[in-house]
Design an enzyme around this catalytic site. Structure first.
Site, mmCIF file in Angstrom:
data_model
loop_
_atom_site.group_PDB
_atom_site.id
_atom_site.type_symbol
_atom_site.label_atom_id
_atom_site.label_comp_id
_atom_site.label_asym_id
_atom_site.label_seq_id
_atom_site.Cartn_x
_atom_site.Cartn_y
_atom_site.Cartn_z
ATOM 1 N N ASP A 179 -13.704 -32.305 -1.338
ATOM 2 C CA ASP A 179 -14.844 -33.177 -1.025
ATOM 3 C C ASP A 179 -14.815 -33.610 0.437
ATOM 4 O OD1 ASP A 179 -12.502 -34.672 -1.409
ATOM 5 O OD2 ASP A 179 -13.643 -36.502 -1.841
ATOM 6 N N ASP A 193 -15.599 -38.079 3.666
ATOM 7 C CA ASP A 193 -15.057 -37.887 2.318
ATOM 8 C C ASP A 193 -16.023 -38.487 1.306
ATOM 9 O OD1 ASP A 193 -12.797 -36.582 3.097
ATOM 10 O OD2 ASP A 193 -11.381 -38.091 2.348
#
Length: 516
Positions: free
Chosen positions: A438, A395
């Site tokens: 993301d 992430d």
């Protein structure tokens, strides 16, 4: 510690070992080639030089093929294709290995499979860079495969492209290709003569003579060129000049073990002797050539010349019947040659359709922004993950803040940069995924210890990147969760463990890797 500069070779850091193997087989010393290959492969494996190892294996395959040990050659070809798919490499190298496999398959009589590999090589070469040694070598291999299938038109075109890949007309490789091209013309002419297309054959014989005499005038001294020229002289009625070449080169080539040149010189000598009515001596030469023949197409050529000689020496119904039977066989093979042209076109069309389907599948499984795999690809990989591999979940830290502070355009550029870094850390059999926002994933073909090293390298590269070049003040870090797949573990359980480690990394302050 200072090091001496070392030339980088596309064939591996210890390329001389493999090039020695190739040099021996090019010179026809096939038994020595196998011994040299044993040594080269043992050394390169020990040193971890996989590229040179593959090149040496290729030389071994050529030697086995020349010795008629086609089953062994085919096993190496299959290994090389598998290695190339696993380890990757230039497109022209892919095409070369496939063309070499096609040649072996065709010589084994597995024509359909051989033509399919030839079609695959053709398709790859259409999109490969058309200059340089790799393209030259791949085109030469394709030409040889086509020649074995008696697809002379394709072989002729391949050899022409092969020579065009070198801009310098005096280049050594280009000169070698030109000689191979002329040898192809000779074989084509001999086949045309057998099926009654005498005028077409004569034109090709004359073409060979003209080019070879020009090469000789240019200072190129080649035993192969002299052997081909001797045959063409006899076919053009210039028997005295042919005999002079035979006298000079036949003893030398026989002593040196150059079977290809020796075979052609025996053919030329037999034709000269037959032209002067020395039937028995001519038969001796044709039989000597026959004994040096490995491939069926070569044997048929000399059997045909023996049959013609028998008719001249012992005219009668029996010898004439043998010759007519052989002519019928030759014409049937010529018809098969025409059928192969159709088969190759069909195989090429199948390859195009397969490539189109693969492109469509890739597009459907690709993320439009980054070019990485998408959620569809992620699900597919999760269903195939096995013990020995690892899943790395990633992430971008505080990505929403990046979008809110700098704009979504900047956020997209950040994602693109991260995708490029992830892709650069993937080996050929590893997959990078962006499966939403993301969130990224890497399917690594390594255990936990090596996967940790890969993850830490990626994290440090991202941390060290000067993000100010995108926008001043921008900082990007990653949180990562790693899990190594256990024996019999379902993909869902592997994902849950990696996801739990990812959240552990976030709770512990981000910009770090968490694993078991």
């Amino acid at each position: 510690m200072n090091r001496l500069p070392v030339l980088v070779s596309p064939y591996g850091p210890y390329a001389d070992l493999a090039l020695h193997v190739h040099d021996l087989t090019i010179r026809g010393h096939h038994a020595e080639t196998l011994l040299a290959a044993d040594q080269a492969e043992a050394i390169t494996l020990m040193l971890g030089d996989h590229r040179t190892h593959r090149v040496s294996r290729l030389g071994r395959m050529y030697a086995l093929r020349s010795l008629g040990r086609l089953d062994e050659a085919m096993r190496i070809a299959e290994d090389l294709i598998e290695d190339q798919a696993r380890l990757g490499g230039p497109k022209a190298t892919d095409a070369k290995i496939m063309a070499d496999a096609a040649e072996v398959l065709i010589n084994l009589g597995r024509i359909d499979e051989g033509l399919h590999y030839a079609a695959r090589a053709m398709a790859v070469l259409e999109v490969a860079p058309r200059k340089g040694l790799r393209y030259f070598s791949a085109m030469a291999s394709l030409g040889q495969a086509a020649r074995c299938a008696e697809l002379f038109e394709l072989a002729d075109d391949a050899m022409r492209r092969c020579m065009e890949s070198f801009e310098n007309p005096d280049d050594l490789y280009r000169s070698a290709a030109e000689l191979t091209h002329i040898e192809l013309w000779l074989e084509w002419a001999l086949r045309l003569e057998q099926v009654g297309r005498v005028e077409d054959a004569a034109n090709l014989f004359d073409k060979c003579v003209a080019v070879l005499e020009n090469l000789t005038d240019g200072g190129i001294d080649s035993p192969l060129g002299s052997a081909v020229l001797a045959v063409c002289y006899t076919k053009s009625g210039r028997t005295a000049e042919a005999f002079e070449l035979v006298k000079i080169f036949l003893p030398k080539m026989r002593e040196a073990g150059q079977s290809n040149e020796t075979r052609l010189l025996h053919l030329a000598h037999g034709l000269v002797l037959r032209a002067t009515g020395e039937w028995r001596a001519a038969r001796r030469e044709f039989r000597a050539a026959l004994e040096l023949s490995v491939l069926r197409s070569q044997r048929l050529l000399f059997q045909y010349e023996l049959a013609i000689t028998a008719v001249l020496e012992f005219p009668g119904e029996a010898t004439q019947a043998v010759l007519e039977s052989l002519r019928g066989h030759v014409e049937a093979l010529w018809q098969l040659r025409l059928d192969r042209r159709t088969m190759l076109r069909q195989a090429y069309r199948r390859v195009e359709l397969e490539a189109a389907r693969a492109t469509a599948d890739l597009a459907a499984a690709s993320d439009a922004l980054t070019g990485l795999g998408n959620r569809r690809m992620f699900d597919r990989q999760m269903s195939t993950v096995t013990a020995g591999g690892s899943l790395l979940l990633i992430d971008v830290d505080h990505f929403k803040d990046i979008n809110d502070r700098y704009s979504h355009g900047v956020g997209d550029r950040v994602l693109g940069e991260i995708a490029a870094i992830l892709r650069s850390h993937c080996r050929h059999d590893e997959v990078a995924i962006r499966f939403g926002g993301d969130e990224f994933a890497l399917f690594l073909a390594t255990g936990e210890d090596e996967a940790r090293k890969v993850a830490e390298r990626i994290r440090r590269v991202i941390l060290a990147r000067d993000w100010n070049t995108i926008v001043p003040g921008l900082k990007v870090t990653l949180s990562m969760g790693l899990a190594a797949c256990q024996v019999g573990e379902p993909g869902r359980d592997l994902y849950d463990r990696a996801d739990a480690h990812l959240y552990s990394a976030k709770r512990s302050g981000r910009n770090q890797l968490a694993a078991a």
